[in-house]
Enzyme design. Structure first.
Site, PDB file in Angstrom:
ATOM      1  N   SER A 574       0.845  -1.188   0.000  1.00 38.94           N
ATOM      2  CA  SER A 574       0.000   0.000   0.000  1.00 38.94           C
ATOM      3  C   SER A 574       0.887   1.247   0.000  1.00 38.94           C
ATOM      4  O   SER A 574       1.649   1.448  -0.932  1.00 38.94           O
ATOM      5  CB  SER A 574      -0.957  -0.028   1.193  1.00 38.94           C
ATOM      6  OG  SER A 574      -1.999   0.894   1.031  1.00 38.94           O
ATOM      7  N   ASP A 659      -9.883  -3.750  -5.425  1.00 39.97           N
ATOM      8  CA  ASP A 659      -9.285  -2.910  -4.394  1.00 39.97           C
ATOM      9  C   ASP A 659      -9.917  -1.512  -4.432  1.00 39.97           C
ATOM     10  O   ASP A 659      -9.914  -0.844  -5.464  1.00 39.97           O
ATOM     11  CB  ASP A 659      -7.775  -2.805  -4.623  1.00 39.97           C
ATOM     12  CG  ASP A 659      -7.033  -2.262  -3.407  1.00 39.97           C
ATOM     13  OD1 ASP A 659      -7.640  -1.509  -2.625  1.00 39.97           O
ATOM     14  OD2 ASP A 659      -5.852  -2.602  -3.246  1.00 39.97           O
ATOM     15  N   HIS A 694      -8.170  -4.833  -1.375  1.00 40.15           N
ATOM     16  CA  HIS A 694      -6.935  -4.354  -0.772  1.00 40.15           C
ATOM     17  C   HIS A 694      -6.339  -5.347   0.228  1.00 40.15           C
ATOM     18  O   HIS A 694      -5.130  -5.472   0.338  1.00 40.15           O
ATOM     19  CB  HIS A 694      -7.212  -3.024  -0.068  1.00 40.15           C
ATOM     20  CG  HIS A 694      -5.982  -2.225   0.221  1.00 40.15           C
ATOM     21  ND1 HIS A 694      -5.210  -1.656  -0.779  1.00 40.15           N
ATOM     22  CD2 HIS A 694      -5.382  -1.885   1.386  1.00 40.15           C
ATOM     23  CE1 HIS A 694      -4.196  -0.996  -0.229  1.00 40.15           C
ATOM     24  NE2 HIS A 694      -4.283  -1.128   1.069  1.00 40.15           N
TER      25      HIS A 694
END
Length: 722
Positions: A574, A659, A694
């Protein structure tokens, strides 16, 4: 072959072969996918950027359509071709991946359960059954000897879903109802439902597009919940719902109109107040309402003041406020009557300290427990309200993590906390705050018969950054490693949002340590390891400190012969993917291989597009590129915008098609641009999980397959195949 995409994936020409750097495994000469280029000119501040892969971006409507349009089909073809290419390049490691998966799974106690905790007359336990991926939530009335009541069996609920997550279980005060949220898409958009725990019936009402969390008023029939903006997924509305009503008639009671803020709702531990919170990166505001009067009007606790953060906890007739007001960078503790909550009434309880960050508090009937951080280390301070006793829990390590856990009961002298270190499995401990006796309620079991914590060592070292700042690094390894530069090392980093990666124990990580790897965590600026200023010095116009700190940590580890660039690897996910993406542009020769998981790499374009989830709430983290100064600064480090014609390390990039935090097209575009420009013959792989978002796979064992693929990538680069 679909129109518009130039893909040569499954070449059967094996006349030539190549090897990965440091790998003894021959690789087939397979042609990598080549994405088509459609130049898109993006202009702002009289500056032009040409994005050849802008076409990869799809709208939610395009993704949801039953029949894909031409653009959607092109994108799907490209992502699937990259997956096929990754499968082909890693085919020789598939058996190894399976072995790693079984090895990691074999360390986990499959039939397991949490330490029971008591709340409102019931003991609650979460358990797992052997061979099953999902948790089972249970409770027993008054005694653990009472009959077990199954609240939710997620294994049954997950049937038929490629992804499943249950969140936000919230029991009504009379213990009759449970509100809960379900996400089956992995975009963190939950549908709230309500279960009658006496009959087992799930009521036929669904509250769509929520965060999954909710809170009951004390009347057992009024439920408050948070709804998300359908496009940006910002939690911006608080609704009030009366049990039994049509959810479409739920009443909107608060809407956060500032697009940089998120809203949420909860009830104080004292059960006296309902609280609506609004927070941005650097400012917060709360509203309170008597929980016995859910139809009343919420009252502002303290109006928002830009740059002032605060959080509130209630005890007796007093609110306790953790805040950075008046220059308290590391936060201080204040108190105020619950009838006079404005800042002018706040009285200091614990002053601001330059060397100690106040992170959180837990309030009990007779005790105040304060979670702090000094010199990077967790500390837990306990004091009686009557001030007859005050002390710290003793910890004697430099690579440990300690934190308070489930402390829902108010009238108790037992504090529950967790402890683990890089070499010590996690323990859940009940501590008697009067007698100071501790009881280990559970110690994490490491199955397989091979683990002995005495075989491993950990240490904390300090690298010197380019500006002279000392950067801490936590390391763990199996005893007996050589410090001659030949040892493989994985350096992990994050460095954003003030989020601290504490040194924690991992059974999964043993698969690297037992094969000779050193694992290191770089506690770089942008986190809060060394206090709030550590964060402030790694955000906005000081963001590059995060990247140069990581580079300097890598250089230090090489200089001290823990490893060398030929055997050193980096990993981040991330915002940590942004980190490693920026690092390989700035220091491409420092690492032999890099794993970038769900990486935030197209920073300029994303931060310029306020329709993308999370963008508006992050202007205080990265800066708003509509401001020319921030635009040029962000552009100077954005990984996608700084890809050049040069050699890059071996790369494994992962993403999820659904995501909602870092859209799949960021890593997809990045990989396409790297393929176009890089001058090396190193491996470049993109793995897109077409069913998740995610957080990756939802099952506890399914997620291990993703880790096994990542570890096999690293180990293969070292020529380790078993």
């Amino acid at each position: 072959m679909q129109k518009g995409i130039i893909l040569s994936v499954l070449s059967l020409t094996f006349a030539a072969s190549c090897t990965t750097k440091n790998s003894t495994t021959p690789m087939k000469d397979i042609q990598a996918p080549v994405a088509k280029k459609i130049p898109e000119t993006l202009e702002i501040h009289n500056d032009q950027r040409i994005d050849n892969y802008f076409w990869m971006r799809l709208s939610d409507e395009q993704k949801a359509a039953e029949t894909p349009d031409a653009q959607t089909q092109d994108v799907l073809d490209y992502l699937n071709a990259e997956n096929d290419y990754t499968d082909s390049i890693t085919a020789h490691t598939k058996d190894f991946q399976k072995d790693l998966f079984e090895e990691m799974k074999g360390r986990i106690k499959e039939a397991d359960e949490s330490v029971p905790y008591k709340f409102n007359g019931y003991w609650y336990v979460t358990k797992y059954e052997e061979g099953k991926d999902y948790p089972i939530y249970t409770r027993r009335k008054e005694s653990m000897d009472a009959e077990e009541e199954i609240l939710f069996d997620c294994n049954e609920m997950a049937e038929g879903h490629a992804y499943f997550r249950l969140s936000g279980i919230n029991i009504s005060p009379d213990n009759k109802y449970a509100a809960f949220g379900i996400d089956t898409v992995s975009r963190r958009i939950y549908t709230i439902q309500i279960k009658n725990l006496e009959t087992g019936e799930v009521l036929p009402y669904k509250i769509e597009n929520t965060t999954g969390g909710s809170t009951w008023a004390n009347d057992n029939k009024t439920l408050f919940f948070t709804r998300k903006d359908a496009q940006t997924l910002r939690s911006n509305q608080i609704f009030k719902y009366k049990l039994g009503e049509d959810p479409t008639k739920a009443e909107l009671i608060f809407e956060e109109t500032d697009e940089t803020y998120y809203a949420f709702v909860y009830k104080t531990k004292s059960k006296k107040f309902l609280v609506i919170g609004s927070t941005s990166t650097m400012t917060s505001e709360y509203q309170i309402l008597d929980a016995n009067n859910p139809d009343g009007e919420f009252k502002i606790f303290q109006p928002r003041t830009r740059g002032m953060e605060y959080s509130i906890s209630h005890y007796d007739d007093t609110f306790y406020v953790v805040t950075n007001a008046d220059g308290a960078t590391n936060f201080k503790l204040m108190k105020t009557p619950d009838t006079a909550t404005e800042k002018d009434n706040w009285v200091e309880v614990i002053p601001h300290r330059e060397d100690t960050m106040l992170e959180d508090i837990d309030i009990f009937k007779d005790f105040l427990v304060v979670s702090e951080r000094t010199n990077g280390l967790n500390r837990i301070h306990i004091q009686r309200w009557d001030e007859t006793a005050a002390y710290y829990l003793p910890f004697d390590n430099e690579t440990y993590t300690a934190y308070t856990t489930t402390n829902i009961e108010f009238d108790t002298q037992t504090l529950r906390y967790a402890y683990n270190s890089l070499t010590t499995p996690s323990s859940v401990i009940d501590f008697d705050m009067v007698t100071k006796e501790k009881t280990v309620k559970k110690e994490q079991e490491v199955l397989g018969g091979k683990f002995d914590k005495e075989n491993y060592a950990s240490e904390r070292v300090w690298a010197t950054a380019e500006d002279g700042t000392q950067i801490p690094i936590s390391l763990v390894y199996k005893k007996g490693i050589k410090k001659d530069g030949s040892t493989p090392l994985l350096l992990y980093g994050y460095g954003s949002y003030g989020s601290t990666i504490d040194p924690y124990f991992s059974t999964v990580r043993l698969s690297l340590l037992d094969r000779g790897f050193i694992y290191a965590i770089a506690h770089i600026r942008g986190g809060e390891y060394l206090g709030r200023q550590w964060y402030e010095n790694g955000k906005l116009l000081t963001k590059k400190n995060t990247f140069t700190d990581f580079i300097d940590c890598g250089k230090y580890l090489a200089e001290q012969h823990y490893s060398s660039p030929a055997h050193m690897y980096a990993m981040g996910g991330s915002a940590g993917g942004l980190l490693v993406g920026a690092v390989i542009n700035m220091a491409p020769d420092l690492f032999n291989g890099v794993i970038a998981a769900v990486p935030f790499v197209d920073v300029v374009s994303t931060m310029l597009d306020e329709s993308i989830p999370l963008t508006t709430g992050e202007f205080d983290e990265w800066g708003n590129p509509k401001d020319e100064e921030y635009y040029h600064y962000i552009k100077s480090y954005s990984p996608y915008d700084n890809v050049e014609a040069k050699a890059y390390p071996n790369l494994l990039v992962t993403t999820g098609y659904h995501d909602s935090q870092v859209q799949y097209w960021e890593p997809a575009k990045w990989v396409a641009k790297l393929r176009e420009l890089k001058t090396d013959d190193h491996i470049l792989l993109l793995r897109t999980n077409m069913e998740v978002g995610h957080g990756g796979a939802s099952g506890r064992f399914e997620a291990l397959k993703e880790v096994a693929e990542e570890y096999a990538f690293l180990l293969d680069l070292e020529g380790i195949s078993e």
